[in-house]
Write an enzyme that holds these catalytic residues in place. Sequence first.
Site, PDB file in Angstrom:
ATOM      1  N   ALA A  13       0.842  -1.198   0.000  1.00 19.73           N
ATOM      2  CA  ALA A  13       0.000   0.000   0.000  1.00 19.73           C
ATOM      3  C   ALA A  13       0.875   1.245   0.000  1.00 19.73           C
ATOM      4  CB  ALA A  13      -0.904  -0.008   1.226  1.00 19.73           C
ATOM      5  N   CYS A  14       0.279   2.363  -0.370  1.00 19.81           N
ATOM      6  CA  CYS A  14       0.981   3.652  -0.401  1.00 19.81           C
ATOM      7  C   CYS A  14       1.648   3.902   0.949  1.00 19.81           C
ATOM      8  CB  CYS A  14      -0.016   4.767  -0.711  1.00 19.81           C
ATOM      9  SG  CYS A  14       0.719   6.414  -0.726  1.00 19.81           S
ATOM     10  N   PRO A  15       2.881   4.346   0.986  1.00 18.79           N
ATOM     11  CA  PRO A  15       3.705   4.843  -0.114  1.00 18.79           C
ATOM     12  C   PRO A  15       4.684   3.811  -0.682  1.00 18.79           C
ATOM     13  CG  PRO A  15       4.755   5.457   1.929  1.00 18.79           C
ATOM     14  CD  PRO A  15       3.507   4.667   2.286  1.00 18.79           C
ATOM     15  N   ASP A  40      -2.374  -2.227  -5.555  1.00 21.62           N
ATOM     16  CA  ASP A  40      -2.979  -1.052  -4.929  1.00 21.62           C
ATOM     17  C   ASP A  40      -3.585  -0.184  -6.026  1.00 21.62           C
ATOM     18  OD1 ASP A  40      -3.673   1.214  -3.504  1.00 21.62           O
ATOM     19  OD2 ASP A  40      -1.622   1.763  -2.967  1.00 21.62           O
ATOM     20  N   ARG A 149      -2.255   9.933   3.373  1.00 21.27           N
ATOM     21  CA  ARG A 149      -1.892   9.030   4.468  1.00 21.27           C
ATOM     22  C   ARG A 149      -0.528   9.370   5.058  1.00 21.27           C
ATOM     23  NH1 ARG A 149       0.165   4.069   5.931  1.00 21.27           N
ATOM     24  NH2 ARG A 149       1.181   3.659   3.952  1.00 21.27           N
TER      25      ARG A 149
END
Length: 188
Positions: A13-15, A40, A149
């Site tokens: 998931a980000c990042p 993602d 986020r």
Amino acid sequence: MEANVILDAKGLACPMPIVKTKKAMNNLEAGQVLEVQATDKGSKADIKAWAESTGHQYIGTLEEDGVLKHYLRKSSNDEIKENKHPNIINNEELEKKLEGNENIVLLDVREAAEYAFNHIPNAISIPLGDLERRMGELSKENQIFVVCRTGNRSDLAAQKLADNGFTNVVNVMPGMSQWTGKAIGINN
């Protein structure tokens, strides 16, 4: 599509897809193509925006069996410039502004699902991938605080807004991953 190097970022998931892409790009020679495999959904907008902000060429994305395959061509070193938006505020400073009822616009550029589960009250949700076409919903006169986020997508969004004539844009660091202020959503 033929790639010189394939990067597996599935399940991240980000990042993390961006972090791994940046590392992989550093090991490529100018002109070589990197294929980033990710699951993602937000990575499509994130990787495209990252490539634009660094001078690398975003070639495109294909989807096969739920896996996004992003293709990037490395630019020569004299073309590469990693921008960072200069105006930054930390979570605590933003919280004070919100508590003081200051007249600000809070723009959340995370994906809709992330926003639904947890967001700051009165934040406007425009995912990074939709920002270009929805920019007209924002006023260039307002002070806009951009949150995601971790501060990576919001940095790219702040740069994009500034490039389009928004003069009072601030990136919120580190963002929702460490937000301790008021929040609403499915989890709250």
